[in-house]
Scaffold this active site. Structure first.
Site, mmCIF file in Angstrom:
data_model
loop_
_atom_site.group_PDB
_atom_site.id
_atom_site.type_symbol
_atom_site.label_atom_id
_atom_site.label_comp_id
_atom_site.label_asym_id
_atom_site.label_seq_id
_atom_site.Cartn_x
_atom_site.Cartn_y
_atom_site.Cartn_z
ATOM 1 N N TRP A 22 -0.344 -4.980 -7.660
ATOM 2 C CA TRP A 22 0.335 -6.185 -7.169
ATOM 3 C C TRP A 22 0.828 -7.060 -8.314
ATOM 4 O O TRP A 22 0.443 -6.873 -9.472
ATOM 5 C CB TRP A 22 -0.543 -6.952 -6.185
ATOM 6 C CG TRP A 22 -1.887 -7.407 -6.672
ATOM 7 C CD1 TRP A 22 -2.181 -8.011 -7.857
ATOM 8 C CD2 TRP A 22 -3.119 -7.283 -5.964
ATOM 9 N NE1 TRP A 22 -3.520 -8.291 -7.919
ATOM 10 C CE2 TRP A 22 -4.122 -7.854 -6.784
ATOM 11 C CE3 TRP A 22 -3.479 -6.774 -4.715
ATOM 12 C CZ2 TRP A 22 -5.459 -7.915 -6.376
ATOM 13 C CZ3 TRP A 22 -4.811 -6.834 -4.322
ATOM 14 C CH2 TRP A 22 -5.773 -7.394 -5.143
ATOM 15 N N GLN B 243 4.162 0.566 2.361
ATOM 16 C CA GLN B 243 4.353 -0.697 3.081
ATOM 17 C C GLN B 243 5.472 -1.464 2.372
ATOM 18 O O GLN B 243 5.402 -1.691 1.151
ATOM 19 C CB GLN B 243 3.057 -1.507 3.066
ATOM 20 C CG GLN B 243 1.915 -0.861 3.839
ATOM 21 C CD GLN B 243 2.067 -1.067 5.344
ATOM 22 O OE1 GLN B 243 1.834 -2.145 5.859
ATOM 23 N NE2 GLN B 243 2.467 -0.012 6.041
ATOM 24 N N ASP C 152 0.802 -1.238 0.000
ATOM 25 C CA ASP C 152 0.000 0.000 0.000
ATOM 26 C C ASP C 152 0.837 1.292 0.000
ATOM 27 O O ASP C 152 1.808 1.391 0.754
ATOM 28 C CB ASP C 152 -0.867 0.101 1.262
ATOM 29 C CG ASP C 152 -1.628 -1.159 1.573
ATOM 30 O OD1 ASP C 152 -1.572 -2.117 0.797
ATOM 31 O OD2 ASP C 152 -2.278 -1.175 2.642
ATOM 32 N N ARG D 33 -8.306 -0.964 11.191
ATOM 33 C CA ARG D 33 -7.002 -0.474 10.719
ATOM 34 C C ARG D 33 -7.131 0.577 9.619
ATOM 35 O O ARG D 33 -8.202 0.856 9.136
ATOM 36 C CB ARG D 33 -6.153 -1.644 10.222
ATOM 37 C CG ARG D 33 -6.773 -2.487 9.122
ATOM 38 C CD ARG D 33 -5.831 -3.651 8.782
ATOM 39 N NE ARG D 33 -6.380 -4.508 7.756
ATOM 40 C CZ ARG D 33 -7.145 -5.572 7.990
ATOM 41 N NH1 ARG D 33 -7.475 -5.908 9.227
ATOM 42 N NH2 ARG D 33 -7.599 -6.303 6.991
HETATM 43 N N1 DQQ Z 1 -2.266 -3.765 3.869
HETATM 44 C C1 DQQ Z 1 -3.685 -3.883 3.884
HETATM 45 C C2 DQQ Z 1 -4.088 -2.944 4.969
HETATM 46 C C3 DQQ Z 1 -3.024 -3.150 5.969
HETATM 47 C C4 DQQ Z 1 -1.800 -3.282 5.139
HETATM 48 C C5 DQQ Z 1 -4.271 -3.562 2.541
HETATM 49 C C6 DQQ Z 1 -0.779 -4.224 5.687
HETATM 50 O O1 DQQ Z 1 -5.349 -3.198 5.503
HETATM 51 O O2 DQQ Z 1 -2.909 -2.059 6.873
HETATM 52 O O3 DQQ Z 1 -3.484 -4.046 1.484
HETATM 53 O O4 DQQ Z 1 0.366 -4.221 4.851
#
Ligand code: DQQ
Length: 468
Positions: free
Chosen positions: A271, A47, A31, A146
């Site tokens: 992805w 991420q 993300d 989250r």
């Molecule tokens: N990726 C998810 C999110 C989470 C993150 C979505 C974890 O919900 O916070 O791809 O890498």
């Protein structure tokens, strides 16, 4: 990009690795996080697993840019090093708290909301008040909690947190705070129906756009992104239109921000659709979409276009004059070919049942990907059933509904960046896909029509320069 090159050491030479889409020097990325235009620079956090092309041991990677196209990698911003985030520093956003960049993110313990601040965008300090939202609302049986997304309205900060109510459906939980540290739960801003829109809503974004409000989310288990346009009143979101952000099958978890020019800009995670062993061998996985600008159409849906800055990558230009496309005929777009290019095509379907563009692998025409409008079925399609001879990559057909009114032409804007094919259709529909042909990813486009004559109104293309 000397820093990047040295960090790239150890990557296997990989002709599928994009050259002008954002990606980290190596390792895994998912993300986009913490997007902000701060003191004249665009920051993109993400991420990231810098060690290997696998989704574990996630940290916040970081890149900076002055123009959204040329990026400089910066050191890792957040690591999982506190009791409340030791199992993950997951997705979050960035706000400017009176001159202090403040990240609001999910710590995994199991899922709590936390903040971290910085003076210089390089070193980050986690707040002593963490976790600032230590648990989901009392009594609520949630399926997840989250991905906070925060904005300011007068004296309040508001946050939406992605969630879901067990056996009911995905939910967006709304909070407010005066100082980003003490948060009050207000109510769910919107709750979905599990059977239609999934059980858990990841990565919500909620923001005003023109005279409306927009909410989008990435529902589990749909694996794609839905958006709503509507009103936001009395702490509730009231949708009046629901749409899809990208139906190509590999665009997820987009995040948006407003830049200093007032534009609403977003990136989404593209992805991989090759197997994990291929990514691990290559040493990288995951790429960001082009920066897209979202605007509102007159009839209240979202329009998407690549930001104007992407034009700076254009090099050699080709164009075609208007002409008819007879059934069975294939017309090359001049000598446009290679692994990085853009093509804009405007055509009317006329008597044809299908018309569009085929991307032939330049060394092996048996590997071909088609992007076409099916007048008969009222949809636009990306077909990668013959895109690759590799056994372990996805081959499928993805489509999005498309109705053209009163002679409105089909307008395709295609971006090829090695394994990425990003398609914008008539300004409102996106189909982004990944292809991994054997022998690299060099393509030559040809226009075609089936069953009847179509008309080419305009075609213009450019080779694009890589930035990595
Ligand atoms: N990726 C998810 C999110 C989470 C993150 C979505 C974890 O919900 O916070 O791809 O890498």
């Amino acid at each position: 990009m000397a820093l990047l090159q040295s960090q790239n050491d150890g990557l296997v030479s990989d002709a599928h690795r994009p050259a002008y889409h954002f990606l980290p020097p190596k390792g895994w990325m998912n993300d986009p996080n913490g997007l902000i235009h701060f003191r004249g620079e665009y920051h993109l956090f993400y991420q990231h697993n810098p060690e290997e092309a696998v989704a574990r041991n996630i940290v916040w990677g970081h890149g900076v840019s002055k123009d959204l196209v040329h990026w400089k990698p910066l050191p890792v911003a957040l690591r999982p090093d506190k009791p409340y985030d030791k199992d993950g520093v997951w997705t979050g956003c960035m706000v400017d708290d009176n001159g202090v960049p403040t990240a609001v993110y999910t710590g995994v313990h199991p899922e709590v909301q936390c903040i971290a601040t910085s003076r210089d965008m390089m070193t980050w300090e986690k707040a002593p008040e963490n976790p600032v939202i230590p648990a989901p609302p009392e009594g609520m049986q949630v399926t997840g909690f989250r991905d906070p997304y925060v904005w300011r309205s007068r004296e309040w900060w508001y946050a939406v947190v992605g969630s879901g109510i067990r056996d009911v459906g995905g939910a967006i939980l709304l909070y407010r705070s005066r100082d980003l540290r003490r948060w009050e739960f207000l109510q769910p801003a919107l709750v979905g129906e599990k059977a239609k829109t999934g059980e858990m809503w990841e990565c919500p974004n909620l923001f005003p756009l023109g005279r409306k409000w927009v909410l989008w989310t990435s529902p589990v288990p749909l694996g794609r992104v839905i958006y709503f346009v509507g009103a936001f009143r009395n702490h509730r979101f009231i949708p009046d239109y629901q749409g899809e952000m990208d139906l190509g099958g590999c665009f997820y978890a987009p995040q948006s921000f407003r830049d200093a020019k007032g534009r609403r800009i977003l990136f989404g995670w593209l992805w991989e659709t090759r197997d994990q062993a291929m990514s691990q061998h290559a040493g990288w996985a995951g790429v960001q979409s082009l920066p897209r600008q979202a605007t509102l159409s007159r009839d209240g849906r979202l329009l998407f276009q690549p930001v104007a800055e992407v034009r700076a990558l254009r090099r050699q230009r080709v164009s075609l004059k208007p002409r008819s496309l007879r059934p069975g005929e294939e017309v090359a777009a001049g000598d446009l070919q290679g692994d990085c290019w853009e093509l804009q095509v405007e055509m009317t379907a006329g008597e044809s049942s299908r018309c569009g563009v085929r991307l032939y692998h330049t060394a092996d025409e048996g590997q071909v990907t088609s992007i076409l409008f099916s007048q008969a079925e009222g949809c636009v399609v990306i077909d990668r059933t013959h895109s690759s001879r590799h056994e372990t990559v996805a081959r499928d057909v993805r489509s999005a509904p498309l109705t053209l009114q009163n002679g409105e032409p089909l307008r395709l804007q295609l971006f090829v960046d090695r394994s990425v094919i990003e398609v914008f259709v008539n300004g409102h529909t996106c189909l982004t896909s990944r292809v991994y042909p054997e022998g690299g990813a060099r393509f030559a486009p040809r226009l075609f029509a089936i069953d009847g004559t179509a008309r080419l109104v305009r075609a213009e293309g450019w080779t694009l320069e890589g930035v990595w």
